[in-house]
Write an enzyme that holds these catalytic residues in place. Structure first.
Site, PDB file in Angstrom:
ATOM      1  N   ARG A 121       0.825  -1.232   0.000  1.00  0.00           N
ATOM      2  CA  ARG A 121       0.000   0.000   0.000  1.00  0.00           C
ATOM      3  C   ARG A 121       0.852   1.272   0.000  1.00  0.00           C
ATOM      4  O   ARG A 121       0.382   2.345   0.369  1.00  0.00           O
ATOM      5  CB  ARG A 121      -0.985   0.018   1.162  1.00  0.00           C
ATOM      6  N   LYS A 143       3.731  11.540 -11.770  1.00  0.00           N
ATOM      7  CA  LYS A 143       2.907  10.702 -12.647  1.00  0.00           C
ATOM      8  C   LYS A 143       3.636   9.381 -12.810  1.00  0.00           C
ATOM      9  O   LYS A 143       4.797   9.362 -13.253  1.00  0.00           O
ATOM     10  CB  LYS A 143       2.716  11.352 -14.019  1.00  0.00           C
ATOM     11  N   GLU A 185      11.398  18.373 -24.825  1.00  0.00           N
ATOM     12  CA  GLU A 185      10.657  18.708 -23.593  1.00  0.00           C
ATOM     13  C   GLU A 185      11.229  19.987 -22.953  1.00  0.00           C
ATOM     14  O   GLU A 185      10.525  20.697 -22.256  1.00  0.00           O
ATOM     15  CB  GLU A 185      10.698  17.542 -22.595  1.00  0.00           C
ATOM     16  N   LYS A 227       8.422  23.159 -14.074  1.00  0.00           N
ATOM     17  CA  LYS A 227       7.524  22.019 -13.808  1.00  0.00           C
ATOM     18  C   LYS A 227       7.103  22.000 -12.342  1.00  0.00           C
ATOM     19  O   LYS A 227       5.942  21.731 -12.025  1.00  0.00           O
ATOM     20  CB  LYS A 227       8.179  20.701 -14.220  1.00  0.00           C
ATOM     21  N   GLU A 237      -3.730  17.554 -12.207  1.00  0.00           N
ATOM     22  CA  GLU A 237      -4.231  17.986 -13.522  1.00  0.00           C
ATOM     23  C   GLU A 237      -5.738  18.227 -13.496  1.00  0.00           C
ATOM     24  O   GLU A 237      -6.468  17.773 -14.369  1.00  0.00           O
ATOM     25  CB  GLU A 237      -3.862  16.928 -14.567  1.00  0.00           C
ATOM     26  N   ARG A 242      -1.777  22.097 -15.172  1.00  0.00           N
ATOM     27  CA  ARG A 242      -0.823  21.030 -15.482  1.00  0.00           C
ATOM     28  C   ARG A 242      -1.013  20.506 -16.911  1.00  0.00           C
ATOM     29  O   ARG A 242      -0.067  20.042 -17.543  1.00  0.00           O
ATOM     30  CB  ARG A 242      -0.933  19.884 -14.466  1.00  0.00           C
ATOM     31  N   ASN A 246       1.150  19.213 -21.550  1.00  0.00           N
ATOM     32  CA  ASN A 246       0.894  18.268 -22.642  1.00  0.00           C
ATOM     33  C   ASN A 246       1.007  18.938 -24.014  1.00  0.00           C
ATOM     34  O   ASN A 246       0.606  18.348 -25.024  1.00  0.00           O
ATOM     35  CB  ASN A 246      -0.498  17.648 -22.490  1.00  0.00           C
ATOM     36  N   HIS A 249       1.520  17.030 -27.261  1.00  0.00           N
ATOM     37  CA  HIS A 249       1.347  15.607 -26.975  1.00  0.00           C
ATOM     38  C   HIS A 249       0.169  14.984 -27.719  1.00  0.00           C
ATOM     39  O   HIS A 249       0.192  13.794 -28.006  1.00  0.00           O
ATOM     40  CB  HIS A 249       1.196  15.365 -25.466  1.00  0.00           C
ATOM     41  N   HIS A 253       1.131  12.094 -29.831  1.00  0.00           N
ATOM     42  CA  HIS A 253       0.629  10.759 -29.510  1.00  0.00           C
ATOM     43  C   HIS A 253       0.109  10.070 -30.777  1.00  0.00           C
ATOM     44  O   HIS A 253       0.351   8.878 -31.009  1.00  0.00           O
ATOM     45  CB  HIS A 253      -0.479  10.890 -28.467  1.00  0.00           C
ATOM     46  N   HIS A 267       9.429   9.120 -28.087  1.00  0.00           N
ATOM     47  CA  HIS A 267       8.394   9.962 -27.483  1.00  0.00           C
ATOM     48  C   HIS A 267       8.721  11.463 -27.634  1.00  0.00           C
ATOM     49  O   HIS A 267       7.887  12.251 -28.091  1.00  0.00           O
ATOM     50  CB  HIS A 267       8.222   9.578 -26.006  1.00  0.00           C
TER      51      HIS A 267
HETATM   52  P1  NAD Z   1      13.946   5.343 -21.546  1.00  0.00           P
HETATM   53  O1  NAD Z   1      13.756   5.271 -20.104  1.00  0.00           O
HETATM   54  O2  NAD Z   1      13.467   4.186 -22.375  1.00  0.00           O
HETATM   55  O3  NAD Z   1      15.465   5.629 -21.872  1.00  0.00           O
HETATM   56  C1  NAD Z   1      15.885   5.728 -23.211  1.00  0.00           C
HETATM   57  C2  NAD Z   1      17.049   4.794 -23.523  1.00  0.00           C
HETATM   58  O4  NAD Z   1      18.226   5.332 -22.960  1.00  0.00           O
HETATM   59  C3  NAD Z   1      16.910   3.387 -22.931  1.00  0.00           C
HETATM   60  O5  NAD Z   1      17.459   2.483 -23.839  1.00  0.00           O
HETATM   61  C4  NAD Z   1      17.801   3.447 -21.679  1.00  0.00           C
HETATM   62  O6  NAD Z   1      18.287   2.188 -21.334  1.00  0.00           O
HETATM   63  C5  NAD Z   1      18.884   4.368 -22.132  1.00  0.00           C
HETATM   64  N1  NAD Z   1      19.555   5.139 -21.091  1.00  0.00           N
HETATM   65  C6  NAD Z   1      18.987   5.841 -20.087  1.00  0.00           C
HETATM   66  N2  NAD Z   1      19.901   6.569 -19.446  1.00  0.00           N
HETATM   67  C7  NAD Z   1      21.089   6.321 -20.036  1.00  0.00           C
HETATM   68  C8  NAD Z   1      22.399   6.814 -19.834  1.00  0.00           C
HETATM   69  N3  NAD Z   1      22.669   7.773 -18.942  1.00  0.00           N
HETATM   70  N4  NAD Z   1      23.387   6.301 -20.606  1.00  0.00           N
HETATM   71  C9  NAD Z   1      23.114   5.382 -21.567  1.00  0.00           C
HETATM   72  N5  NAD Z   1      21.870   4.911 -21.845  1.00  0.00           N
HETATM   73  C10 NAD Z   1      20.878   5.391 -21.084  1.00  0.00           C
HETATM   74  O7  NAD Z   1      13.198   6.621 -22.194  1.00  0.00           O
HETATM   75  P2  NAD Z   1      12.916   8.108 -21.694  1.00  0.00           P
HETATM   76  O8  NAD Z   1      12.862   8.907 -22.926  1.00  0.00           O
HETATM   77  O9  NAD Z   1      13.789   8.521 -20.586  1.00  0.00           O
HETATM   78  O10 NAD Z   1      11.450   7.984 -21.085  1.00  0.00           O
HETATM   79  C11 NAD Z   1      10.345   7.679 -21.883  1.00  0.00           C
HETATM   80  C12 NAD Z   1       9.214   7.261 -20.979  1.00  0.00           C
HETATM   81  O11 NAD Z   1       8.901   8.342 -20.103  1.00  0.00           O
HETATM   82  C13 NAD Z   1       7.925   6.924 -21.719  1.00  0.00           C
HETATM   83  O12 NAD Z   1       7.434   5.699 -21.204  1.00  0.00           O
HETATM   84  C14 NAD Z   1       6.988   8.059 -21.350  1.00  0.00           C
HETATM   85  O13 NAD Z   1       5.635   7.646 -21.303  1.00  0.00           O
HETATM   86  C15 NAD Z   1       7.490   8.445 -20.001  1.00  0.00           C
HETATM   87  N6  NAD Z   1       7.201   9.829 -19.591  1.00  0.00           N
HETATM   88  C16 NAD Z   1       6.676  10.017 -18.364  1.00  0.00           C
HETATM   89  C17 NAD Z   1       6.400  11.296 -17.921  1.00  0.00           C
HETATM   90  C18 NAD Z   1       5.867  11.510 -16.538  1.00  0.00           C
HETATM   91  O14 NAD Z   1       5.508  12.642 -16.197  1.00  0.00           O
HETATM   92  N7  NAD Z   1       5.835  10.495 -15.712  1.00  0.00           N
HETATM   93  C19 NAD Z   1       6.664  12.396 -18.750  1.00  0.00           C
HETATM   94  C20 NAD Z   1       7.223  12.172 -20.008  1.00  0.00           C
HETATM   95  C21 NAD Z   1       7.484  10.873 -20.425  1.00  0.00           C
HETATM   96  N1  GLY Z   2       4.670  15.236 -18.531  1.00  0.00           N
HETATM   97  C1  GLY Z   2       3.384  15.798 -18.241  1.00  0.00           C
HETATM   98  C2  GLY Z   2       3.103  15.918 -16.795  1.00  0.00           C
HETATM   99  O1  GLY Z   2       3.914  15.562 -15.968  1.00  0.00           O
HETATM  100  O2  GLY Z   2       2.043  16.357 -16.441  1.00  0.00           O
END
Ligand code: NAD
Ligand code: GLY
Length: 368
Positions: A121, A143, A185, A227, A237, A242, A246, A249, A253, A267
C-alpha cells in the site's frame, strides 16, 4: 549545484541538480538506507553505463546496494515487468518505510514509481533520472504508469518521490538521439509560458546538445523549476494548469501511434513534431502569428528534431491520425482538449477544436 523545491504540503520534496552528484550519492542518499542497504532498480543499459558510479559512491558511504536490473525499452512498462519488480522487491523484504531508488530514464522512473505506490500500500521512492527527458520532465511531478494493451500510460497513479537527484553528467553516456528527443521537452517549457527561455534555446540549444555542462545544468534547472511550479499548483491535472505540460502531446501521440510506438519515432521526437504542428495549426486558425509558428518549426528543424509528418516518418493521412486521437486518454464527453498557442510562450487549452478540421489541416500541412 541547485535545489528546486516541489511544494506539495506533506508530499513536498527537493530536486537536487548537481554535476557529479552520482559520485557523491553516498552523501545524498545514505540517510535513506535502512539497515545500511538501498535497493536500486535500473535497466540493463544504465546498469552498464551509470550503476557502477552510484554503487561505488554508496559503498564508500557504507551502504550496500541491492540492484534489480530490468530490460531496457518501453515494453518494460508492462504488467509482466511490474510483477517481476514487485516480486523482487518483496523478496528483498522492502517495507513501507523503505526508499527504493529508480536509476534510469522515464521507463524505469514510471515503473518504479507505480510499483512503490502499490507495494504494501505504498513505500517511498527516489528518482535518479539518467535521460534528459527524465531529468527535465518525467522524474518530477509524480505521474507513474505502465502501458495497457489499450494504450500507453493507461494504468498508473499520482505518487510523488521523496527526492529527485539529478546528475547532468549521466547524459555523457546517453545516445545523442535520446538527448535530442529529451531536448524537445526543454523547448516545451519555453513555448508554454516562457518566451525568454525559448529565445535561450534558440541561442544555446546547440551547446546543450553538444554536452556543454553549463548549458545542460541551466536548462535542467529552468525546466524543473517551471515544472515544479505547475505541479505545485495543479498536482492532479484538475485545474487545467498542469494540462499545459501536454503541449504537442495530442499530435505527438497520434504520430507515435502511427509509427507503432517504436524506435521509428521516440516519445520526445513525437512531442517535437507535435509542438510544431500545434503552432502551425494555431497559425492556420488565426490565433498565432505565422512568424511564431515558423520560429518553432525552424528551431526544431535546426537541432535535428522532426517538425512535420514526413520528418516524423508518419504515413497515415489526416483522418487516420485523428482516429488515433480518439483513443487519447484525455478524450472526455466526446471532445478532446487541445493545447493551442496565441504565440510563443502563450499556450492555452482549447476545448472547441473540431477534429475534422484537424484532419484537413494535417493533409494540407503534408502537402505544403
Ligand atoms: P527510456 O527510459 O526508455 O530511456 C531511453 C534509452 O536510454 C533506454 O534504452 C535506456 O536504457 C537508455 N539510457 C537511459 N539513461 C542512459 C544513460 N545515462 N546512458 C546510456 N543509456 C541510457 O526513455 P525516456 O525517454 O527517458 O522515457 C520515456 C518514458 O517516459 C515513456 O514511457 C513516457 O511515457 C514516459 N514519460 C513520463 C512522464 C511523466 O511525467 N511520468 C513524462 C514524459 C514521459
Ligand atoms: N509530462 C506531463 C506531466 O507531468 O504532467
Amino acid at each position: 549545484m541547485a535545489i528546486v523545491r516541489v511544494a506539495l504540503d506533506a508530499r513536498s520534496y527537493d530536486i537536487v541538480i548537481e554535476q557529479g552528484a552520482l559520485d557523491r550519492a553516498g552523501s545524498w542518499l545514505a540517510d535513506y538506507a535502512r539497515k545500511g542497504r538501498l535497493v536500486v532498480v535500473t535497466d540493463a543499459h544504465v546498469a552498464t553505463a551509470q550503476l557502477p558510479r552510484l554503487e561505488a559512491s554508496l559503498r564508500g558511504a557504507g551502504v550496500t546496494v541491492e540492484p534489480v536490473i530490468l530490460p531496457p525499452g518501453e515494453q518494460t512498462k508492462s504488467w509482466r515487468h511490474l510483477e517481476e519488480l514487485l516480486d523482487a522487491l518483496l523478496a528483498l523484504e522492502i517495507e513501507r518505510g523503505d526508499h527504493v531508488v529508480a536509476l534510469g530514464g522515464g521507463v524505469i522512473g514510471d515503473l518504479v514509481g507505480f510499483a512503490a505506490s502499490i507495494l504494501k500500500r505504498g513505500c517511498h521512492f527516489i528518482q535518479v533520472p539518467t535521460t534528459l527527458l527524465a531529468q527535465v520532465d518525467s522524474s518530477v511531478g509524480g505521474k507513474t504508469a505502465i502501458n495497457a494493451r489499450a494504450g500507453k500510460n493507461l494504468i498508473g497513479s499520482f505518487y510523488q518521490p521523496a527526492l529527485v537527484l539529478i546528475d547532468p553528467s549521466t547524459l555523457d553516456t546517453l545516445p545523442v538521439r535520446e538527448t535530442r528527443a529529451g531536448y524537445a521537452e526543454v523547448v516545451k517549457y519555453g513555448l508554454i509560458d516562457d518566451p525568454d527561455f525559448f529565445a535561450w534555446c534558440e541561442a544555446e540549444g546547440d551547446k546543450l546538445l553538444a554536452g556543454d555542462a553549463q548549458a545542460r545544468e541551466y536548462a535542467i534547472e529552468r525546466s524543473v523549476a517551471a515544472k515544479a511550479e505547475i505541479v505545485g499548483e495543479d498536482e492532479r491535472e484538475t485545474s487545467g494548469r498542469r494540462a499545459l505540460l501536454n503541449l504537442g502531446h495530442t499530435f505527438g501521440h497520434a504520430l507515435e501511434a502511427d509509427t507503432g510506438f517504436s524506435q521509428t519515432l521516440l516519445h520526445g521526437e513525437g512531442v517535437g513534431a507535435g509542438m510544431a504542428l500545434a503552432f502551425r495549426y494555431s497559425a492556420r486558425l488565426g490565433l498565432c502569428p505565422a512568424e511564431d509558428a515558423e520560429r518553432v518549426t525552424a528551431h526544431l528543424r535546426a537541432v535535428g528534431l522532426p517538425y512535420d509528418l514526413a520528418s516524423a516518418h508518419v504515413t497515415a493521412d489526416g483522418t487516420g491520425l485523428v482516429a488515433h486521437m480518439l483513443h487519447d486518454k484525455k478524450m472526455a464527453a466526446g471532445t478532446l482538449p487541445f493545447l493551442l498557442a496565441r504565440g510563443i510562450g502563450r499556450t492555452f487549452l482549447s476545448k472547441d477544436v473540431v477534429l475534422e478540421d484537424v484532419a484537413a489541416f494535417l493533409d494540407e500541412d503534408r502537402a505544403a
